[in-house]
Design a protein around this motif. Structure first.
Motif, PDB file in Angstrom:
ATOM      1  N   GLN A  97       0.848  -1.180   0.000  1.00  0.00           N
ATOM      2  CA  GLN A  97       0.000   0.000   0.000  1.00  0.00           C
ATOM      3  C   GLN A  97       0.890   1.238   0.000  1.00  0.00           C
ATOM      4  O   GLN A  97       2.082   1.154   0.238  1.00  0.00           O
ATOM      5  N   GLY A  98       0.309   2.367  -0.242  1.00  0.00           N
ATOM      6  CA  GLY A  98       1.052   3.620  -0.185  1.00  0.00           C
ATOM      7  C   GLY A  98       1.719   3.948  -1.507  1.00  0.00           C
ATOM      8  O   GLY A  98       1.156   3.731  -2.574  1.00  0.00           O
ATOM      9  N   ASP A  99       2.937   4.471  -1.428  1.00  0.00           N
ATOM     10  CA  ASP A  99       3.646   4.962  -2.608  1.00  0.00           C
ATOM     11  C   ASP A  99       3.987   3.848  -3.584  1.00  0.00           C
ATOM     12  O   ASP A  99       4.270   2.717  -3.191  1.00  0.00           O
ATOM     13  N   LYS A 100       3.964   4.212  -4.867  1.00  0.00           N
ATOM     14  CA  LYS A 100       4.305   3.280  -5.938  1.00  0.00           C
ATOM     15  C   LYS A 100       5.390   3.902  -6.795  1.00  0.00           C
ATOM     16  O   LYS A 100       5.561   5.108  -6.817  1.00  0.00           O
ATOM     17  N   ALA A 101       6.111   3.046  -7.508  1.00  0.00           N
ATOM     18  CA  ALA A 101       7.174   3.504  -8.397  1.00  0.00           C
ATOM     19  C   ALA A 101       6.986   2.869  -9.765  1.00  0.00           C
ATOM     20  O   ALA A 101       6.413   1.782  -9.895  1.00  0.00           O
ATOM     21  N   TYR A 102       7.481   3.536 -10.804  1.00  0.00           N
ATOM     22  CA  TYR A 102       7.374   3.016 -12.155  1.00  0.00           C
ATOM     23  C   TYR A 102       8.296   1.817 -12.345  1.00  0.00           C
ATOM     24  O   TYR A 102       9.343   1.718 -11.723  1.00  0.00           O
ATOM     25  N   ILE A 103       7.911   0.918 -13.252  1.00  0.00           N
ATOM     26  CA  ILE A 103       8.715  -0.252 -13.593  1.00  0.00           C
ATOM     27  C   ILE A 103       9.336  -0.020 -14.969  1.00  0.00           C
ATOM     28  O   ILE A 103       8.639   0.315 -15.925  1.00  0.00           O
ATOM     29  N   PHE A 104      10.659  -0.201 -15.053  1.00  0.00           N
ATOM     30  CA  PHE A 104      11.390  -0.089 -16.309  1.00  0.00           C
ATOM     31  C   PHE A 104      12.048  -1.437 -16.582  1.00  0.00           C
ATOM     32  O   PHE A 104      12.655  -2.020 -15.700  1.00  0.00           O
ATOM     33  N   THR A 105      11.934  -1.916 -17.816  1.00  0.00           N
ATOM     34  CA  THR A 105      12.517  -3.201 -18.167  1.00  0.00           C
ATOM     35  C   THR A 105      13.891  -3.004 -18.812  1.00  0.00           C
ATOM     36  O   THR A 105      14.276  -1.884 -19.144  1.00  0.00           O
ATOM     37  N   ASP A 106      14.600  -4.107 -18.972  1.00  0.00           N
ATOM     38  CA  ASP A 106      15.943  -4.096 -19.534  1.00  0.00           C
ATOM     39  C   ASP A 106      15.944  -3.482 -20.937  1.00  0.00           C
ATOM     40  O   ASP A 106      15.103  -3.810 -21.765  1.00  0.00           O
TER      41      ASP A 106
END
Length: 162
Positions: free
Chosen positions: A56-65
């Protein structure tokens, strides 16, 4: 680790494509009245992942290789103020932290770009930056004994005279 992904750059997301200002974390850094805001250039449809174990709470972006990691930083000065600096740079860092030994961390990945040469900064300025086709050899991981994370750091190099 399977497919590599990179998450958790800069400050956690406040809204799609924007991040909360980092100035609160840097409040004591600039005695001359400056603040810093850094954001990622990410589309609103980019996947995110929670930063904490509680999901829960803060989220971050996902970057792939192999993806580009790009964004902008704004150094805002109060009217009439100036900062003398020895350079401004942005870094993309991969770091391993040992949970039970907070004093030791290991940077296994670092890319740095100079944004501004040494000199005075007399007005607010926006800097665009891009790390192209980044080879991300491992994923972000949070375990019982260690944490592997990636983040972007903006540095304003200054000399302090006592």
């Amino acid at each position: 680790f399977g497919s590599s992904r990179l998450q958790g750059f800069t400050t956690p997301t406040a809204a799609p494509g924007r991040h909360r200002p980092s100035s609160a974390m840097l409040s004591g850094l600039f005695s001359s009245g400056a603040s810093v805001d850094i954001s990622l250039d990410a589309e609103a449809t980019r996947k995110t992942a929670p930063l904490g174990r509680d999901k829960q709470g803060d989220k971050a972006y996902i970057f792939t290789d192999g993806e580009d990691v790009a964004g902008s930083a704004i150094v805002s000065l109060k009217p009439g103020k100036k900062i003398d600096h020895q350079g401004i740079k942005v870094e993309l860092i991969g770091q391993i932290d040992m949970i039970y030994d907070r004093s030791s961390s290991y940077d296994f990945f670092t890319i740095s770009k100079d944004l501004e040469p040494p000199g005075p900064l007399t007005e607010s300025k926006q800097f665009k930056w891009k790390f192209g086709s980044v080879d991300k050899s491992c994923e972000t991981y949070a375990g019982i004994n260690c944490r592997v994370r990636f983040f972007v750091r903006l540095t304003v190099v200054r000399f302090f005279v006592r």
